[in-house]
Design a protein around this motif. Structure first.
Motif, PDB file in Angstrom:
ATOM      1  N   ASP A  15       0.747  -1.387  -0.151  1.00  0.00           N
ATOM      2  CA  ASP A  15      -0.018  -0.013  -0.025  1.00  0.00           C
ATOM      3  C   ASP A  15       0.914   1.410  -0.029  1.00  0.00           C
ATOM      4  N   THR A  16       0.252   2.296  -0.631  1.00  0.00           N
ATOM      5  CA  THR A  16       0.674   3.742  -0.309  1.00  0.00           C
ATOM      6  C   THR A  16      -0.221   4.151   0.767  1.00  0.00           C
ATOM      7  N   ARG A  17       0.027   5.471   1.483  1.00  0.00           N
ATOM      8  CA  ARG A  17      -0.601   5.906   2.437  1.00  0.00           C
ATOM      9  C   ARG A  17      -2.131   5.974   2.060  1.00  0.00           C
ATOM     10  N   ASP A  18      -2.169   6.693   0.857  1.00  0.00           N
ATOM     11  CA  ASP A  18      -3.540   6.646   0.295  1.00  0.00           C
ATOM     12  C   ASP A  18      -4.488   5.504   0.332  1.00  0.00           C
ATOM     13  N   VAL A 103       3.716  -1.381   4.041  1.00  0.00           N
ATOM     14  CA  VAL A 103       3.630  -0.034   3.278  1.00  0.00           C
ATOM     15  C   VAL A 103       5.253   0.599   3.625  1.00  0.00           C
TER      16      VAL A 103
END
Length: 177
Positions: A15-18, A103
């Protein structure tokens, strides 16, 4: 949309933070207990597997922060570290059945990521001290004050003796001597 291949499914756990923020909304709506830990995970070994499995047992969802290449170098590990690049390390961590999300973070510590996630449980190895409150202490768990202030728990997990990336590196070096 369902992933088409197992590799797609694996990549969906990086994942990205978004993308993580969107998943966190769903997990929270489902009443899931969120566990967070972090590390370099440069050469995956039995100690890592044992640690991550036991961390996952503390909740319903395990999120693993993976240090970026630059943050590993800033940690002062030996000059050859990281051995594997951040993309490889994130893929390896995400491929583990006990991990729900990997992440990458680029900061020196995962504090901003911890603040963003707001885990119910923050976990580190027992080489840290969950009771340590002095942020200057090497045993202090970054983010512990924030997690406790939000009503979460801070836990440590005993490390499996004899397993470390440094020990593996030394064994490889000595076998070539």
């Amino acid at each position: 949309m369902e992933p088409r291949t197992r590799l797609d499914a694996l990549r969906g756990r990086i994942d990205t933070r978004d993308s993580l923020a969107r998943k966190l909304q769903v997990w929270r709506m489902q009443g899931k207990k969120i566990v967070f830990t972090n590390g370099c995970f440069d050469i995956l070994h039995l100690g890592h597997i044992d640690y991550l499995a036991r961390a996952a047992d503390l909740g319903n969802v395990l999120i693993v922060g993976v240090n970026s290449d630059a943050s590993v170098r800033r940690l002062g590990k030996n000059g050859a570290r990281p051995i594997q690049d951040e993309r490889s390390r994130a893929h390896i961590i995400a491929s583990l059945a006990v991990v729900d999300s990997a992440v990458i973070f680029d900061e020196d510590t995962p504090l901003e990521l911890i603040r963003m996630i707001g885990p119910d449980v923050l976990v580190k190895g027992a080489d840290y001290d969950a009771a340590e409150e002095n942020a200057a202490s090497p045993k202090y768990i970054v983010g512990s004050a924030e997690v406790r202030a939000a009503g979460g728990l801070v836990k440590t997990i005993e490390l499996l003796p004899g397993y470390s990336t440094t020990a593996i590196e030394n064994k490889i070096r000595n076998s070539n001597a």
